[in-house]
Design a protein around this motif. Structure first.
Motif, short mmCIF file in Angstrom:
data_model
loop_
_atom_site.label_atom_id
_atom_site.label_comp_id
_atom_site.label_asym_id
_atom_site.label_seq_id
_atom_site.Cartn_x
_atom_site.Cartn_y
_atom_site.Cartn_z
N PRO A 160 0.81 -1.23 0.00
CA PRO A 160 0.00 0.00 0.00
C PRO A 160 0.83 1.27 0.00
CG PRO A 160 -0.04 -1.06 2.16
CD PRO A 160 0.63 -2.01 1.22
N ASP A 161 2.11 1.17 0.35
CA ASP A 161 2.97 2.34 0.36
C ASP A 161 3.64 2.60 -0.97
OD1 ASP A 161 2.42 2.80 3.07
OD2 ASP A 161 3.96 1.39 3.70
N ALA A 162 3.42 1.72 -1.96
CA ALA A 162 4.09 1.85 -3.25
C ALA A 162 3.53 3.04 -4.03
CB ALA A 162 3.93 0.57 -4.06
N GLU A 163 4.39 3.97 -4.37
CA GLU A 163 3.98 5.12 -5.18
C GLU A 163 3.91 4.71 -6.65
OE1 GLU A 163 3.19 8.25 -4.31
OE2 GLU A 163 3.29 7.69 -2.19
N PRO A 164 3.03 5.35 -7.42
CA PRO A 164 2.97 5.03 -8.85
C PRO A 164 4.18 5.57 -9.61
CG PRO A 164 1.49 6.85 -8.34
CD PRO A 164 2.02 6.36 -7.03
N LEU A 165 4.53 4.89 -10.67
CA LEU A 165 5.53 5.39 -11.60
C LEU A 165 4.79 6.24 -12.62
CD1 LEU A 165 8.37 3.31 -13.26
CD2 LEU A 165 7.09 5.00 -14.55
N VAL A 166 5.16 7.51 -12.73
CA VAL A 166 4.42 8.45 -13.58
C VAL A 166 5.33 8.99 -14.67
CG1 VAL A 166 3.14 10.62 -13.64
CG2 VAL A 166 2.91 9.11 -11.67
N ILE A 167 4.88 8.83 -15.91
CA ILE A 167 5.60 9.37 -17.07
C ILE A 167 4.70 10.45 -17.69
CG2 ILE A 167 6.56 8.85 -19.34
CD1 ILE A 167 7.11 6.00 -18.26
N PRO A 168 5.13 11.71 -17.69
CA PRO A 168 4.25 12.81 -18.14
C PRO A 168 3.92 12.74 -19.63
CG PRO A 168 6.16 13.63 -16.92
CD PRO A 168 6.43 12.20 -17.25
N THR A 177 17.89 7.70 -23.39
CA THR A 177 17.49 8.98 -22.79
C THR A 177 16.14 8.87 -22.10
OG1 THR A 177 18.63 10.16 -24.59
CG2 THR A 177 17.07 11.42 -23.27
N TRP A 178 16.06 9.52 -20.92
CA TRP A 178 14.79 9.75 -20.24
C TRP A 178 14.56 11.25 -20.34
CZ3 TRP A 178 12.94 6.04 -16.10
CH2 TRP A 178 13.54 4.79 -16.23
N GLN A 179 13.66 11.67 -21.21
CA GLN A 179 13.52 13.10 -21.50
C GLN A 179 12.09 13.57 -21.25
OE1 GLN A 179 15.25 14.21 -25.20
NE2 GLN A 179 14.74 16.36 -24.99
N THR A 180 11.99 14.68 -20.51
CA THR A 180 10.70 15.26 -20.21
C THR A 180 10.83 16.77 -20.10
OG1 THR A 180 8.89 15.31 -18.60
CG2 THR A 180 11.09 14.92 -17.72
N ALA A 181 9.74 17.47 -20.38
CA ALA A 181 9.71 18.93 -20.25
C ALA A 181 9.21 19.34 -18.88
CB ALA A 181 8.83 19.52 -21.34
N ARG A 197 17.05 13.88 -18.79
CA ARG A 197 16.93 15.27 -19.23
C ARG A 197 15.61 15.83 -18.71
NH1 ARG A 197 21.44 13.92 -19.96
NH2 ARG A 197 22.55 13.70 -21.94
N ALA A 198 15.67 16.88 -17.91
CA ALA A 198 14.45 17.43 -17.31
C ALA A 198 14.69 18.88 -16.92
CB ALA A 198 14.05 16.61 -16.09
#
Length: 286
Positions: A160-168, A177-181, A197-198
Motif C-alpha cells: 500500500p505504500d508503493a507510489e505510482p511510476l508516472v511518465i508525463p 534517454t529519459w527526456q521530459t519537459a 533530461r528534465a
C-alpha cells in the motif's frame, strides 16, 4: 496520490524501480500520459496509458490494464485482472486477460486475444477523461471521501505504500534517454539506464544511474547514489549529499558538496561553492 495535485506534471520514479533487460519494473502502478513513449516493456500493478502512447516491449499488469485510443504496443499484453482497450490500439503480440475485456473498434492484435471473463466490444471512454469526469462528479456532490477512496482503489498495490511510476505527457523513456519537459524525481534504491533530461532533477539515496543528468534548473543527488556519467545544469544549483558519487564532470552555477561526496571528473561552478560536513545539505528550495 492527492486529489489536489496535478498527477502528470512530473516524471516520478518510485523507490526500488529497476530496468531489467528490456523491462521497466516497479512494485506499484504505471501511469503514462498521452503521447508518451516508453521504449521498454513495463511490469507493474495497474498500467494506465493515455492516448497515442507507445511501448517498445511487453506490458505485464498484475491487476488492470487500460490503454487509450491509438496506443501502440510492440509486444504482448498480459493482464492479471481486467483490460480496457480503446479504439485503434495496435498490439504486435498477443493479448491475454485473466478477467473481463472491454475492447474498442478497429483494434489490431497481431497474435490474437483471449479472456477468461466477459468480452465486450465497444469504445471505452479514454482513461484520463473517464477518471476526470467521475472524480469531478463526486467532488461536485461533496463526496470528497468517496473520491479519495476511488483514487486509492485505482492505485492499489500489494504494497500500500508503493507510489505510482508516472511518465508525463509527451515524455520519452528509453535505454539512451529519459527526456521530459517537466521536473524529474527518482526515489531510493533504483537502478536505471539512460541519460536523464528534465527541467529539474532530484535523485534519492542508494541509486545507480547509468547515464548523465542534465537540467535547466537545480539538481540534487542523494547519499550513496552513483551517477555513471556527467552532471550539468544551465543555471541551477547542484547539490551532492553524503557519499554521492559522480563518475564524470560537474558543471553548474552554484555547487554544494558534502565532504563525503566524490567527483571523478572536473567540477566547474560559475557561482558560489559550498563544502559542508554531514550527509545532508540544505536543498535549493530550502
Amino acid at each position: 496520490m492527492s486529489l489536489r495535485s496535478t498527477p502528470l506534471d512530473e516524471l516520478r520514479i518510485p523507490d526500488g524501480t529497476t530496468v531489467e533487460e528490456h523491462d521497466l519494473v516497479t512494485d506499484g502502478d504505471v501511469v503514462v500520459g498521452g503521447r508518451g513513449t516508453v521504449e521498454f516493456g513495463v511490469r507493474g500493478r495497474n498500467v494506465l496509458a493515455g492516448e497515442g502512447t507507445a511501448f517498445g516491449g511487453d506490458i505485464e499488469a498484475e491487476a488492470d490494464c487500460r490503454l487509450d485510443m491509438w496506443a501502440d504496443v510492440a509486444g504482448n499484453v498480459l493482464v492479471g485482472r481486467d483490460a480496457y482497450i480503446g479504439e485503434r490500439v495496435e498490439i504486435d503480440g498477443e493479448l491475454k486477460v485473466a478477467g473481463d475485456l472491454d475492447i474498442g473498434d478497429d483494434v489490431r492484435i497481431e497474435e490474437g486475444f483471449e479472456a477468461n471473463g466477459w468480452i465486450v466490444i465497444r469504445n471505452p471512454m479514454p482513461t484520463i477523461v473517464f477518471l476526470f469526469v467521475y472524480l469531478s462528479q463526486l467532488l461536485r456532490m461533496g463526496e470528497e471521501d468517496a473520491a479519495q477512496e476511488l483514487v486509492g482503489e485505482l492505485t492499489e498495490s500489494e504494497n500500500p505504500d508503493a507510489e505510482p511510476l508516472v511518465i508525463p505527457r509527451g515524455a520519452r523513456v528509453g535505454d539512451e534517454t529519459w527526456q521530459t519537459a517537466t521536473p524529474a524525481t527518482i526515489g531510493d534504491d533504483c537502478r536505471l539506464h539512460g541519460n536523464v533530461r528534465a527541467t529539474e532533477i532530484t535523485v534519492g539515496e542508494d541509486n545507480d544511474v547509468f547515464g548523465s543528468l542534465r537540467a535547466k534548473g537545480d539538481v540534487v543527488v542523494g547519499d550513496g547514489t552513483t551517477i555513471h556519467g556527467d552532471l550539468s545544469t544551465k543555471s541551477g544549483t547542484v547539490t551532492l549529499e553524503g557519499d554521492a558519487r559522480v563518475l564524470g564532470d560537474v558543471s553548474c552555477s552554484d555547487l554544494a558538496v558534502s565532504r563525503g561526496a566524490d567527483v571523478d571528473g572536473t567540477m566547474r561552478a560559475s557561482g558560489e561553492v559550498t563544502i559542508a560536513d554531514g550527509p545532508a545539505l540544505p536543498r535549493p528550495s530550502d
